[in-house]
Write a protein that holds these residues in place. Structure first.
Motif, short mmCIF file in Angstrom:
data_model
loop_
_atom_site.label_atom_id
_atom_site.label_comp_id
_atom_site.label_asym_id
_atom_site.label_seq_id
_atom_site.Cartn_x
_atom_site.Cartn_y
_atom_site.Cartn_z
N PRO B 39 9.75 3.46 2.35
CA PRO B 39 11.07 3.31 1.74
C PRO B 39 10.98 3.38 0.22
O PRO B 39 9.89 3.39 -0.34
CB PRO B 39 11.51 1.92 2.19
CG PRO B 39 10.24 1.20 2.51
CD PRO B 39 9.27 2.23 2.96
N ASN B 40 12.13 3.43 -0.44
CA ASN B 40 12.14 3.44 -1.90
C ASN B 40 11.46 2.18 -2.41
O ASN B 40 11.62 1.11 -1.85
CB ASN B 40 13.57 3.49 -2.42
CG ASN B 40 14.25 4.79 -2.05
OD1 ASN B 40 13.60 5.83 -1.98
ND2 ASN B 40 15.54 4.73 -1.81
N GLY B 41 10.68 2.35 -3.48
CA GLY B 41 10.04 1.18 -4.08
C GLY B 41 8.80 0.71 -3.35
O GLY B 41 8.34 -0.40 -3.56
N SER B 42 8.24 1.55 -2.48
CA SER B 42 7.07 1.10 -1.72
C SER B 42 5.77 1.47 -2.42
O SER B 42 4.70 1.13 -1.94
CB SER B 42 7.11 1.71 -0.32
OG SER B 42 7.21 3.11 -0.40
N GLY B 43 5.85 2.19 -3.55
CA GLY B 43 4.63 2.50 -4.30
C GLY B 43 4.20 3.95 -4.23
O GLY B 43 3.12 4.30 -4.69
N THR B 45 5.57 6.75 -5.69
CA THR B 45 5.55 7.42 -6.99
C THR B 45 4.44 6.88 -7.89
O THR B 45 3.77 7.64 -8.59
CB THR B 45 6.93 7.30 -7.67
OG1 THR B 45 7.88 7.95 -6.83
CG2 THR B 45 6.95 7.95 -9.03
N THR B 46 4.20 5.58 -7.82
CA THR B 46 3.12 4.99 -8.61
C THR B 46 1.78 5.61 -8.20
O THR B 46 0.95 5.96 -9.04
CB THR B 46 3.08 3.47 -8.40
OG1 THR B 46 4.35 2.94 -8.71
CG2 THR B 46 2.04 2.81 -9.28
N PRO B 81 7.45 16.31 -10.07
CA PRO B 81 7.75 14.89 -10.22
C PRO B 81 9.09 14.55 -9.55
O PRO B 81 9.93 15.42 -9.34
CB PRO B 81 7.87 14.69 -11.73
CG PRO B 81 7.57 16.00 -12.35
CD PRO B 81 7.62 17.05 -11.31
N GLU B 82 9.22 13.26 -9.25
CA GLU B 82 10.46 12.81 -8.63
C GLU B 82 11.62 13.01 -9.60
O GLU B 82 12.69 13.46 -9.22
CB GLU B 82 10.33 11.34 -8.27
CG GLU B 82 11.57 10.82 -7.58
CD GLU B 82 11.47 9.33 -7.29
OE1 GLU B 82 10.55 8.68 -7.79
OE2 GLU B 82 12.35 8.84 -6.57
N LEU B 194 3.06 15.25 0.50
CA LEU B 194 4.52 15.24 0.52
C LEU B 194 4.98 13.79 0.53
O LEU B 194 4.78 13.08 1.50
CB LEU B 194 4.99 15.97 1.78
CG LEU B 194 6.47 16.01 2.07
CD1 LEU B 194 7.19 16.87 1.04
CD2 LEU B 194 6.71 16.58 3.46
N SER B 195 5.58 13.37 -0.58
CA SER B 195 6.08 12.01 -0.62
C SER B 195 7.57 12.02 -0.34
O SER B 195 8.32 12.76 -0.97
CB SER B 195 5.81 11.43 -2.01
OG SER B 195 6.75 10.43 -2.30
#
Lengths: 416, 305
Positions: B39-43, B45-46, B81-82, B194-195
């Protein structure tokens, strides 16, 4: 660090800057504004003067009125006398009437010369409204001469002879430098000041452009791709180089215009300044200008790296602008004494060196060796700053919404 | 350049007190698509930013083709990038050339690559990116800008392509086209990371998956194996009535009512026949099927464990 990515980024930056409408407009507009601002006052003064002035004089001494020949002989461009001088009786009644007439604009001015004027009592000059300082100086000069002649005559001296004996001597200053033709110091001073002004203007302008370009990359988010492909240092060098070269292009165009004007009009003030500048060593001049340019551009880039919006950067650039301003004022005041210890020491400090060493070298106070030492300092400092800015940029890149505090910046520098 | 295109070993990253990525390990083979899901915020992109060297990991090892993930080796990675970023006033062509040159392509190679990839991105019945070459980026639609960005990611023929939420903002036509491109990359031997949080897209594309939740990998491996190893058993039921009589008990773990039917997750060891039995007694059964769990199901299962 590789040269290719630096050049790729610099070229994009350069083209993006040079292709904008504002670049073209500025290139044309700035010389135009500067030309107008020099020409307009001269034009205005010329356009304003051709009115005849009516000047009333009440002379208690009886010496002055008849001797105001220099004022009477002056003519307007149309051949009429410039001053119409009317005698007013030296009675209290006539004097107060004359003052009233000035208020009513019948007279442009009224001068009251008291009996003791030769011994130092003041001459009073009544004008309608705020007087034109040039005209006052002019009239005062005429009265002054007449009254001094009166004094000399009273002492039994021949005024013509006194003035011949007390005229100013001539005083020519020639700066000697080993291996160079002697040149007049005046020219070198004028050149150094002209260059300091040019440098100040272009640095403030293009420094701000570099800063904006860094902030915009963050705002448009291109930065994430850039930093994932090239090192932040490469990115910084590229940006500083690209914006810097666009600035030098603009200056080059202006220089070409100045050169054209000074060839076309060899008697103009512009041509004289230009010849003076050309009298100073040209390679040294270009070297100091270019390195100084990049030094300050890297400082401005650093400001951009810790900010997230242009407004914020605009506020934070103040310290850099101040540093630049100090260098500029030091240079202008240093012209009076380029050999002083203060100026000598400061001319090795990288932030002041571009202007001050250029000045010292220009007037023959510093040798090629001094110049080289100070130049090396500038280049080294620029490299250090650009690298540090790259690091700050790398860590600060993903910061949005909040400006970094000083402690954070220091922590980033240590960590990166 | 030998070794796996991408290996992450026990990578961790904290922002202050929050652990954004916690001991994450991941390996990516050439010619495969790996889904970094969560889900969003799960790490996600980091993690990707650490691979691209934008963030530094607190601990752990990141390797690209066996070498530490730093410096020149990153030039063989294509990164979308996102948060997309293009220079708004540059023309599409100049921008693409710029991207190619950033990755060390010569001007001539850059031009060839831009022409080739613009051609490949011409979707049926739509204008080819070639026809936008002369336009400024700011004049393009969102979808077109996205395409330009994606072309810019692929120009230098990267051996590893990292796509961060590539489907966001795409309409179904462009989504389908992007899937075609990803399959093409895979067939030509490129490793694709693929994120996405869109499980249904991942399900159609990925060979391997890594499900992350609060920075931790909760489930990873080959998609097929992960699915068959799942203890979840699901039943899809359709009736002539709404099966609202089904409630969690010792057979049923969970019921999700969907329009005219239900998706039922069974408890471990429960018999599906029991559910069918109950349904027949309450009405006409139109469809009764034991189905494979979807990625969504697997994720929920893994998180609730």
């Amino acid at each position: 660090m590789n040269a290719k990515p630096v050049l790729t980024i610099a070229r994009r930056e350069y083209i993006a800057r040079v292709k904008t409408k504002s670049f073209v407009v500025m290139t044309v507009l700035i010389p135009l504004i500067m030309g107008t601002s020099i020409a307009a006052p001269m034009f205005l003064v010329k356009a304003e003067s051709p009115r005849q002035r009516v000047l009333a004089v009440a002379d208690e001494t009886g010496l002055v009125f008849d001797s105001l020949r220099s004022l009477r002989e002056e003519t307007l461009p149309n051949g009429k006398p410039r001053y119409l001088i009317e005698r007013v009786a030296a009675t209290p009644r006539a004097v107060s009437d004359a003052r009233r007439l000035v208020e009513l604009e019948a007279y442009d001015a009224f001068a009251f010369v008291p009996a003791g004027a030769v011994d130092g009592l003041p001459v009073t000059y009544y004008t309608n409204g705020v007087p034109n300082p040039q005209e006052v100086d002019h009239v005062r000069g005429a009265f002054n001469r007449v009254l001094i002649v009166g004094r000399l005559a009273r002492e039994g001296l021949d005024p013509a002879r006194v003035s011949a004996l007390t005229r100013s001597i001539r005083f020519d200053v020639v700066a000697l430098q080993k291996g160079a033709a002697p040149k007049t110091a005046q020219a070198a001073f004028a050149a150094a000041v002209a260059l300091a002004i040019l440098m100040y203007i272009s640095l403030t302008m293009y420094g701000a452009f570099t800063m904006q370009s860094v902030v915009n990359d963050k705002a448009s988010r291109v930065v994430e791709i850039l930093v994932s492909t090239v090192s932040p240092t490469e990115l910084m060098y590229g940006k500083i180089l690209g914006t810097g070269c666009s600035g030098l292009t603009q200056l080059g165009i202006w220089m070409a215009v100045i050169l054209g004007v000074s060839i076309g009009m060899p008697e103009s003030a512009l041509a004289k300044t230009f010849h003076a500048v050309a009298g100073v060593s040209i390679p040294a001049l270009i070297l100091f200008f270019v390195t100084g340019f990049f030094l300050y551009a890297s400082l401005y880039a650093g400001v951009g790296a810790i900010c997230t919006t242009n407004e914020e950067a605009g506020q934070l650039q103040l310290p850099v602008s101040l540093l630049l301003m100090v260098a500029f004022f030091l240079a202008v005041s240093g012209v009076n004494d380029p050999g002083s210890t203060l100026i000598t020491v400061l001319s090795y400090v990288p932030f002041f060196a571009p202007v001050l060493m250029m000045l010292r070298f220009g007037v023959g106070e510093a040798s090629w060796f001094d110049a080289a030492v100070s130049l090396a300092g500038i280049i080294l400092t620029t490299a250090i700053i650009a690298t540090a800015v790259g690091k700050i940029f790398r860590v600060g890149i993903l910061m949005t919404g909040k400006r970094a505090s000083l402690t954070e910046v220091l922590r980033w520098l240590r960590r990166a | 350049m030998t070794g796996l295109p991408l290996v992450l070993e026990n990578v961790s990253k904290s922002f202050g007190p929050t652990r954004a990525v916690d001991n994450l390990s991941l390996a990516l083979r050439a010619g495969s698509v790996c889904g970094l899901l969560g889900p969003n915020g799960s790490g996600k992109t980091t993690t990707i930013r650490m691979i691209m060297g934008i963030l530094l990991p607190d601990s752990g090892d990141l390797r690209l083709w066996g070498a530490p993930a730093e410096g020149a080796v990153r030039k063989h990675v294509g990164y979308l990038p996102e948060e997309r970023g293009l220079y708004p006033t540059m023309t599409v062509f100049d921008h693409l050339i710029f991207f190619a040159e950033l990755h060390d392509l010569s001007r001539r190679d850059a031009k060839d690559a831009v022409a080739e990839w613009s051609e490949r991105f011409a979707t049926n019945g739509e204008s080819s990116p070639k026809s936008w070459w002369g336009r400024r980026v700011q004049e393009l639609s969102k979808g077109q800008q996205q395409t330009v960005q994606l072309i810019g990611t692929l120009l230098h023929r990267p051996g590893l392509v990292i796509l961060d939420e590539p489907f966001s903002g795409l309409d179904p036509v462009h989504t389908g086209h992007l899937r075609t491109i990803i399959r093409y990359l895979k067939e030509s031997g490129v490793a694709v990371l693929l994120s996405t949080h869109r499980m249904e897209q991942a399900e159609r594309l990925c060979d391997d998956i890594c499900l992350v939740h609060h920075g931790k990998a909760v489930l990873s491996g080959a998609l097929r194996e992960v699915k068959s190893a799942s203890t979840s058993r699901l039943v899809e039921l359709r009736m002539d009535r709404v099966p609202d009589f089904l409630e969690p008990d010792d057979t049923i773990a969970d019921v999700e009512i969907v329009s005219d039917g239900a998706r039922i997750r069974l408890r471990e060891g429960a018999d599906a026949q029991m559910v069918l039995d109950r349904a027949i007694r309450r009405g006409r059964v139109l469809k009764f099927e034991i189905v494979e769990p979807s990625l969504d199901d697997l994720f929920i299962e893994a998180v609730s464990r």
